[in-house]
Write an enzyme that holds these catalytic residues in place. Structure first.
Site, PDB file in Angstrom:
ATOM      1  N   ASP A 370       1.118  -1.101   0.167  1.00 54.96           N
ATOM      2  CA  ASP A 370      -0.111  -0.001   0.062  1.00 54.96           C
ATOM      3  C   ASP A 370       0.898   1.226   0.033  1.00 54.96           C
ATOM      4  O   ASP A 370       1.977   1.203   0.414  1.00 54.96           O
ATOM      5  CB  ASP A 370      -1.066   0.069   1.128  1.00 54.96           C
ATOM      6  CG  ASP A 370      -1.609   1.337   1.426  1.00 54.96           C
ATOM      7  OD1 ASP A 370      -2.372   1.753   0.478  1.00 54.96           O
ATOM      8  OD2 ASP A 370      -1.731   1.889   2.441  1.00 54.96           O
ATOM      9  N   LYS A 371       0.481   2.272  -0.529  1.00 56.72           N
ATOM     10  CA  LYS A 371       1.282   3.507  -0.597  1.00 56.72           C
ATOM     11  C   LYS A 371       1.020   4.313   0.835  1.00 56.72           C
ATOM     12  O   LYS A 371       2.319   4.457   1.610  1.00 56.72           O
ATOM     13  CB  LYS A 371       0.810   4.470  -1.644  1.00 56.72           C
ATOM     14  CG  LYS A 371       1.819   5.488  -1.739  1.00 56.72           C
ATOM     15  CD  LYS A 371       1.426   6.607  -2.805  1.00 56.72           C
ATOM     16  CE  LYS A 371       0.166   7.382  -2.582  1.00 56.72           C
ATOM     17  NZ  LYS A 371       0.494   8.469  -1.352  1.00 56.72           N
TER      18      LYS A 371
END
Length: 685
Positions: A370-371
């Site tokens: 995930d960022k």
């Protein structure tokens, strides 16, 4: 000790009182009985040593003329008792449940040797089996003690402020909202948030962080009390962590049974009973293999009917086959490695929920991140300041901050925060603030209108168009993943500012370390637009990025990636829960204090620290490698000994090789307890 509760009552607390207990791992022997009561957990080792002593006396006595053969027989009989006591108990328990395992094979071989009149060889067999199993149990206990030690992290009692008084109460008597006093160098008794005092707290026992974390009081106790799980790291403390030089007052936010430490203890203890695929295979293998060995031994005992040898020779060789084919090393090869790996991970601030995710993480070749909050800091920062011709950085920031100070948007908060730090002085006041939804904002500063927003905004409002050079610069920033804001004061364009959720400093070296560990494909799956995702991925060295993904889209993407092999998903365990659950291995970051993260993921990185990820992957890979080594040794020894004993290898040499291989695989597994994490400090430099 007599202590008082908050209601004025009192009760006696013993040092043994603990809110959380470590469960006994499945598969650990339980030798309850009179000998266990008298000798404690070393009973098996003591019996093995006594067996060796009386065996030596019974064997050497007649040879040196100290006793008759008849007297020596009673010593050998004693060796049978001390060497076979625990093995016989275990074998009977297994037979009653319909399972024939290695203990039965050992007893059968020893009884067979006695039937042949080879009492000394039978006693020697039992001695080596007993000493081998006792040392094996001792080695396994070391790994289990590393886990059980977690339960000793929390203190027995807590000092609680009750008005002007301070009273000591048991941990299980603590209530949410109690104010706990923690002096310097004491262990913190409960999860909570700091209300008074400053100190540096060593959170390594919980999160694995190498450096102490500075703690200070929350700004608003009422707001924090309403949602304590959202407390930032500088305010939040965990039970079992160690206070530094300062004194702290902490408001309890979790009951003792619900603390992060209690949950970690429970999950790590439960993980011991969750079998890995290799463990399941070896158990099934044993159930089939042991009856086959018994059949082979029976057939071998009848070989005198085919070959020119005595009944005694055939029977002796059959007993040797029983010893040679006993899969002791195979039975302990995988659980010893899994247990050691889980224990080492727990000490490093990583919770691995069983052998299955431990082995799976050791095999994956792809990792999806995930960022926001995982690869990035999780909050936007002012990263680019580009004044227009005729303006300067100070004027651009001052006007922008004046207007954005009237907005509650996260991007506005970032502009005000970072501009104030750069300017070091209060910004000019703004009035008549107005939000132009989806386009920007406007206000009055020093009597002139200010407009801040995207380039589309200035095509819609009266006034001079954006200068070509400034417009080109804004587009360049946008192509680099920045959120851009063009600022116009009156008819003058002051410039453009760019904001971005900046990558963590550790992100690039962590990605490089994962490549060294054998991860071949690394990607980002993010809800941000593709341009931002590409910019972050390029900056930290990922292979590819997928943007504009909703939570359900992430699940689909993970499923697609999984088709080409296993994939680990790394996220925060909250909005990424569906993707974590559908990955081969779900890894939650910053799981300390987060119920969702701890429940959802297969692997929980307790600290909000990306640097523990290579540790988890490296440890899992080492565990998988050691499991393969142990299986090779254990199966190889059995494969060698069976034909060797059929061709005449005696019971004594077979026992030495057999038990030696068992201790070898256990010693190999215990190397995981010393798994090196020096690379983490290198990443931090």
């Amino acid at each position: 000790m007599v202590v008082h509760n908050n209601l004025g009552g009192s009760h006696t607390v013993s040092k043994s009182e603990q809110p959380t207990q470590i469960r006994r791992p499945r598969g650990e022997r339980s030798h309850s009985g009179v000998f266990q009561s008298l000798l404690g957990h070393r009973a098996e080792l003591i019996f093995a040593l006594v067996c060796g002593l009386v065996l030596a006396v019974g064997w050497l006595g007649p040879k040196v003329g100290l006793m008759s053969n008849k007297s020596a027989f009673f010593f050998l009989l004693g060796a049978y008792f001390f060497g076979g006591y625990f093995a016989l108990r275990e074998a009977i328990a297994k037979i009653v449940s319909g399972v024939f395992q290695v203990d039965f094979l050992m007893i059968a071989a020893a009884v067979g040797a006695a039937a042949l009149g080879e009492w000394a060889e039978g006693a020697f067999l039992l001695f080596l089996f007993a000493i081998g199993h006792a040392l094996e149990q001792y080695a396994m206990t070391r790994a289990k003690d590393s886990i059980a030690a977690l339960a000793d992290l929390a203190p027995d009692v807590a000092r609680v402020r009750c008005g002007e008084d301070i009273q000591e109460i048991a941990l299980d008597a603590l209530k949410i909202g109690d104010i706990v006093i923690v002096r310097s160098n004491e262990r913190i008794p409960a999860d909570g948030f700091v209300t008074r005092g400053t100190s540096a707290v060593n959170q390594a026992p919980i999160t694995g962080e190498s450096a102490p974390v500075d703690k200070r009081p929350v700004e608003d106790v009422v707001v924090t009390r309403a949602n304590p799980d959202k407390t930032s790291a500088e305010h939040h403390v965990f039970a079992g962590s160690i206070n530094g030089a300062g004194s702290l007052e902490i408001e309890v936010s979790r009951l003792s049974a619900d603390t992060t430490l209690a949950r970690v203890i429970d999950m790590v203890s439960s993980a011991e009973t969750r079998q890995s695929p290799t463990q399941s295979f070896t158990r099934k293998f044993e159930r089939i293999f042991v009856p086959l060995v018994i059949g082979l031994a029976i057939a071998t005992s009848l070989s005198f009917l085919v070959f020119d040898e005595t009944v005694a020779d055939s029977f002796y060789r059959a007993m040797a086959v029983l010893v040679a084919a006993s899969p002791c090393a195979l039975a302990i090869a995988t659980p010893s490695a899994v247990l050691s790996g889980i224990a080492r991970a727990a000490r490093g601030g990583v919770v691995i929920k069983g052998g299955a995710p431990l082995e799976a993480l050791g095999r994956v070749e792809a990792v999806a991140f995930d960022k926001t909050g995982t690869l990035t800091e999780g909050e936007p920062k002012l990263v680019d300041i580009v004044p227009n011709e005729g303006s300067n950085e100070e004027e651009l920031l001052s006007v922008a901050a004046a207007v954005e100070s009237l907005s509650d948007h996260p991007l506005a908060e970032a502009v005000v925060r970072d501009a104030s730090r750069r300017l070091g002085a209060p910004v000019s006041p703004a009035t008549e603030f107005s939000s132009l939804t989806g386009r920007g904002v406007s206000a009055i500063v020093k009597g002139k209108p200010v407009h801040i927003g995207k380039s589309d905004l200035f095509a819609e409002i009266p006034g001079a168009p954006i200068p070509a050079g400034l417009d080109a610069r804004a587009k360049d920033l946008a192509n680099c993943g920045r959120t851009t804001m063009i600022v116009r004061h009156g008819d003058r364009y002051l410039g453009v500012i760019g904001l971005m959720d900046a990558p963590r400093k550790a992100a690039r070296p962590v990605i490089a370390r994962l490549r060294e560990l054998g991860i071949r494909r690394m990607m980002m799956i993010s809800g941000d637009n593709q341009r931002v995702a590409d910019a972050v991925a390029g900056e930290i060295g990922l292979d590819e990025a997928f943007g504009n993904l909703m939570p359900e889209d992430k699940v689909v993407r993970i499923a697609e990636i999984s088709k080409s092999g296993g994939v680990a998903m790394v996220g925060d365990g909250v909005n990424d829960a569906p993707a974590l659950a559908n990955a081969t291995v779900g890894i939650a970051m910053g799981a300390a204090g987060s119920d969702v993260a701890l429940e959802t993921a297969d692997v929980a990185l307790m600290a909000d620290d990306l640097e523990t990820l290579p540790f988890a992957v490296g440890l899992s890979r080492s565990t998988s490698r050691i499991i393969r080594q142990n299986l090779f040794v254990s199966l190889g020894v059995v494969g060698f000994l069976i034909p060797a004993t059929l061709l005449g290898l005696g019971i004594g040499p077979a026992v030495v090789v057999h038990e030696g291989s068992t201790l070898a695989v256990v010693a190999n597994a215990l190397r995981l307890l010393g798994y090196d994490t020096s690379f983490q400090s290198n990443l931090s430099r």
